[in-house]
Design a protein around this motif. Sequence first.
Motif, short mmCIF file in Angstrom:
data_model
loop_
_atom_site.label_atom_id
_atom_site.label_comp_id
_atom_site.label_asym_id
_atom_site.label_seq_id
_atom_site.Cartn_x
_atom_site.Cartn_y
_atom_site.Cartn_z
N UNK A 54 -12.55 -58.83 20.80
CA UNK A 54 -11.90 -59.49 22.09
C UNK A 54 -11.15 -60.74 22.47
N UNK A 55 -12.22 -61.93 22.33
CA UNK A 55 -11.43 -63.18 23.12
C UNK A 55 -11.60 -64.26 21.12
N UNK A 56 -12.03 -63.35 19.93
CA UNK A 56 -12.22 -64.25 18.73
C UNK A 56 -12.74 -65.85 19.47
N UNK A 57 -13.61 -65.57 19.84
CA UNK A 57 -14.61 -66.74 20.03
C UNK A 57 -16.31 -66.71 19.06
N UNK A 58 -17.01 -67.60 18.88
CA UNK A 58 -18.09 -67.53 17.86
C UNK A 58 -18.72 -67.30 19.40
N UNK A 59 -20.02 -65.85 19.17
CA UNK A 59 -20.63 -66.06 19.72
C UNK A 59 -22.07 -65.84 19.22
N UNK A 60 -22.75 -66.39 19.47
CA UNK A 60 -24.57 -66.57 19.29
C UNK A 60 -25.55 -65.25 18.90
N UNK A 61 -25.76 -64.60 17.61
CA UNK A 61 -26.56 -63.19 17.87
C UNK A 61 -27.59 -63.42 17.60
N UNK A 62 -28.31 -65.10 16.76
CA UNK A 62 -29.25 -64.57 16.34
C UNK A 62 -30.13 -66.20 15.97
N UNK A 63 -31.00 -66.99 16.66
CA UNK A 63 -31.44 -68.25 16.45
C UNK A 63 -32.64 -67.83 16.05
#
Length: 72
Positions: free
Chosen positions: A33-42
């Motif tokens: 939707x926004x194109x920003x990076x979202x952390x999915x795993x650390x």
Amino acid sequence: MQFDYKGFHIDTSPLDEGGRYYARAKIFRRDPAGGEAIEVKYSGDLGDYPSDADAIEAAQRWAIQWCDHNGA
């Protein structure tokens, strides 16, 4: 070090603590939707290594394996 793999963006910057380098990785996906990076795993710490290159290599191996098992 940062790179893209199978639709993920991966950051494998090691932590430098007293001459030892701790391998770690952060894996991101882009929000459709926004194109920003979202952390999915650390990863957390993946072990300590004598050089930053060794730590980066270990983190890359871990991240690629995680992406292969969890990718779309």
